[in-house]
Design a protein around this motif. Sequence first.
Motif, PDB file in Angstrom:
ATOM      1  N   ASP A   1      -1.812  -3.154  13.134  1.00 26.40           N
ATOM      2  CA  ASP A   1      -3.073  -2.622  12.615  1.00 26.40           C
ATOM      3  C   ASP A   1      -3.500  -1.339  13.310  1.00 26.40           C
ATOM      4  O   ASP A   1      -4.045  -0.443  12.670  1.00 26.40           O
ATOM      5  CB  ASP A   1      -4.178  -3.664  12.743  1.00 26.40           C
ATOM      6  CG  ASP A   1      -4.081  -4.738  11.679  1.00 26.40           C
ATOM      7  OD1 ASP A   1      -4.552  -5.851  11.940  1.00 26.40           O
ATOM      8  OD2 ASP A   1      -3.546  -4.457  10.591  1.00 26.40           O
TER       9      ASP A   1
ATOM     10  N   ASN B 232      -4.012   8.366   4.414  1.00 19.55           N
ATOM     11  CA  ASN B 232      -3.770   7.559   3.214  1.00 19.55           C
ATOM     12  C   ASN B 232      -2.453   7.943   2.547  1.00 19.55           C
ATOM     13  O   ASN B 232      -1.723   7.081   2.072  1.00 19.55           O
ATOM     14  CB  ASN B 232      -4.928   7.710   2.230  1.00 19.55           C
ATOM     15  CG  ASN B 232      -6.173   6.999   2.710  1.00 19.55           C
ATOM     16  OD1 ASN B 232      -6.122   6.144   3.587  1.00 19.55           O
ATOM     17  ND2 ASN B 232      -7.305   7.348   2.136  1.00 19.55           N
TER      18      ASN B 232
ATOM     19  N   LYS C  35      -0.376  -4.505   3.192  1.00 19.97           N
ATOM     20  CA  LYS C  35      -1.316  -4.182   4.263  1.00 19.97           C
ATOM     21  C   LYS C  35      -1.612  -2.684   4.277  1.00 19.97           C
ATOM     22  O   LYS C  35      -2.760  -2.263   4.447  1.00 19.97           O
ATOM     23  CB  LYS C  35      -0.750  -4.639   5.603  1.00 19.97           C
ATOM     24  CG  LYS C  35      -1.747  -4.530   6.754  1.00 19.97           C
ATOM     25  CD  LYS C  35      -1.194  -5.143   8.008  1.00 19.97           C
ATOM     26  CE  LYS C  35      -1.583  -6.601   8.015  1.00 19.97           C
ATOM     27  NZ  LYS C  35      -1.486  -7.229   9.328  1.00 19.97           N
TER      28      LYS C  35
ATOM     29  N   GLU D  16      -3.864  -1.975   1.244  1.00 18.64           N
ATOM     30  CA  GLU D  16      -5.220  -2.475   1.472  1.00 18.64           C
ATOM     31  C   GLU D  16      -5.986  -1.569   2.439  1.00 18.64           C
ATOM     32  O   GLU D  16      -7.185  -1.347   2.285  1.00 18.64           O
ATOM     33  CB  GLU D  16      -5.176  -3.911   1.984  1.00 18.64           C
ATOM     34  CG  GLU D  16      -4.768  -4.892   0.904  1.00 18.64           C
ATOM     35  CD  GLU D  16      -4.445  -6.279   1.419  1.00 18.64           C
ATOM     36  OE1 GLU D  16      -4.322  -6.470   2.664  1.00 18.64           O
ATOM     37  OE2 GLU D  16      -4.297  -7.196   0.574  1.00 18.64           O
ATOM     38  N   ARG D  17      -5.292  -1.013   3.426  1.00 16.59           N
ATOM     39  CA  ARG D  17      -5.923  -0.070   4.358  1.00 16.59           C
ATOM     40  C   ARG D  17      -6.364   1.190   3.607  1.00 16.59           C
ATOM     41  O   ARG D  17      -7.444   1.708   3.829  1.00 16.59           O
ATOM     42  CB  ARG D  17      -4.967   0.270   5.501  1.00 16.59           C
ATOM     43  CG  ARG D  17      -5.408   1.410   6.416  1.00 16.59           C
ATOM     44  CD  ARG D  17      -6.808   1.263   6.982  1.00 16.59           C
ATOM     45  NE  ARG D  17      -6.927   0.152   7.874  1.00 16.59           N
ATOM     46  CZ  ARG D  17      -8.063  -0.178   8.514  1.00 16.59           C
ATOM     47  NH1 ARG D  17      -9.147   0.538   8.366  1.00 16.59           N
ATOM     48  NH2 ARG D  17      -8.104  -1.220   9.298  1.00 16.59           N
TER      49      ARG D  17
ATOM     50  N   PHE E 249      -9.407   0.364   1.653  1.00 14.39           N
ATOM     51  CA  PHE E 249     -10.543   0.239   2.581  1.00 14.39           C
ATOM     52  C   PHE E 249     -11.076   1.622   2.938  1.00 14.39           C
ATOM     53  O   PHE E 249     -12.274   1.849   2.975  1.00 14.39           O
ATOM     54  CB  PHE E 249     -10.104  -0.515   3.842  1.00 14.39           C
ATOM     55  CG  PHE E 249     -11.191  -0.658   4.855  1.00 14.39           C
ATOM     56  CD1 PHE E 249     -12.169  -1.636   4.725  1.00 14.39           C
ATOM     57  CD2 PHE E 249     -11.260   0.200   5.954  1.00 14.39           C
ATOM     58  CE1 PHE E 249     -13.188  -1.763   5.658  1.00 14.39           C
ATOM     59  CE2 PHE E 249     -12.276   0.083   6.888  1.00 14.39           C
ATOM     60  CZ  PHE E 249     -13.245  -0.904   6.746  1.00 14.39           C
ATOM     61  N   ASN E 250     -10.149   2.565   3.203  1.00 17.87           N
ATOM     62  CA  ASN E 250     -10.542   3.933   3.548  1.00 17.87           C
ATOM     63  C   ASN E 250     -11.149   4.674   2.362  1.00 17.87           C
ATOM     64  O   ASN E 250     -12.077   5.464   2.524  1.00 17.87           O
ATOM     65  CB  ASN E 250      -9.336   4.740   4.051  1.00 17.87           C
ATOM     66  CG  ASN E 250      -8.793   4.247   5.371  1.00 17.87           C
ATOM     67  OD1 ASN E 250      -9.483   3.557   6.116  1.00 17.87           O
ATOM     68  ND2 ASN E 250      -7.550   4.576   5.653  1.00 17.87           N
ATOM     69  N   ASP E 251     -10.581   4.462   1.179  1.00 21.24           N
ATOM     70  CA  ASP E 251     -11.005   5.184  -0.024  1.00 21.24           C
ATOM     71  C   ASP E 251     -10.823   4.278  -1.239  1.00 21.24           C
ATOM     72  O   ASP E 251      -9.745   4.235  -1.830  1.00 21.24           O
ATOM     73  CB  ASP E 251     -10.175   6.470  -0.190  1.00 21.24           C
ATOM     74  CG  ASP E 251     -10.568   7.267  -1.424  1.00 21.24           C
ATOM     75  OD1 ASP E 251     -11.508   6.860  -2.150  1.00 21.24           O
ATOM     76  OD2 ASP E 251      -9.929   8.309  -1.667  1.00 21.24           O
ATOM     77  N   PRO E 252     -11.870   3.561  -1.652  1.00 16.83           N
ATOM     78  CA  PRO E 252     -11.759   2.622  -2.770  1.00 16.83           C
ATOM     79  C   PRO E 252     -11.386   3.269  -4.108  1.00 16.83           C
ATOM     80  O   PRO E 252     -11.036   2.568  -5.043  1.00 16.83           O
ATOM     81  CB  PRO E 252     -13.156   2.001  -2.862  1.00 16.83           C
ATOM     82  CG  PRO E 252     -13.773   2.234  -1.525  1.00 16.83           C
ATOM     83  CD  PRO E 252     -13.174   3.505  -1.005  1.00 16.83           C
TER      84      PRO E 252
END
Length: 197
Positions: free
Chosen positions: A38, A46, A70, A73-74, A77-80
């Motif tokens: 992580d 991204n 993963k 998903e990161r 999380f950073n930019d939907p």
Amino acid sequence: TTNKVKVSISKNNGDEFFKKYLDLELNWPSKITTSSNDSSLLQESNDELLYKAIEIIDGNDGDEYIVAKKYLERIIFNDPKYVQAYIELARIAMKSDSKFTEHGLSQGALEAERILKTALTIDKNYANSYILYGYVMAVQNKPEQAIAAFKRAQQIGTLNLWLYSNWGLALKNAERYDEAIQIYSQALINIPTPVTP
């Protein structure tokens, strides 16, 4: 490296009725080692995470899909609103699926459809979403919905050759062979010039 590509169309019974060989050089990337640590995810952009996820999805049999997921998903999380991440999540759902519902529909196709509908609400003008959505509809034996999605991708404009491959598949599955040949031919006409790294 691949030097020659075979393009063929077969009827549902397996009889091949169209075949063409293309001299096309494709340089495939070598496999990279990935880590799902992580803390390393926080250091990467991204775009870097997307690139790593795509390499895993394209180059593995499923053992590392959890790592790719993963990464994606990161990104979300950073930019939907990073639409391509949703598309890659849908690809994972399709590629890792082996279960079917009581109605005969693939669990992966249903999950991919749900994810792609989210992508389409985020950006209605992103051709790649329609291309994969059309493929998912074709897999679920919904050719009219698939064809509508492919037509929309074509209207938007794209160099993504999966448009023609998936569109041809939908037409072939609907036993509309003449139309399938015309669409597959578009892929042969629109092959981009290979870029050598």
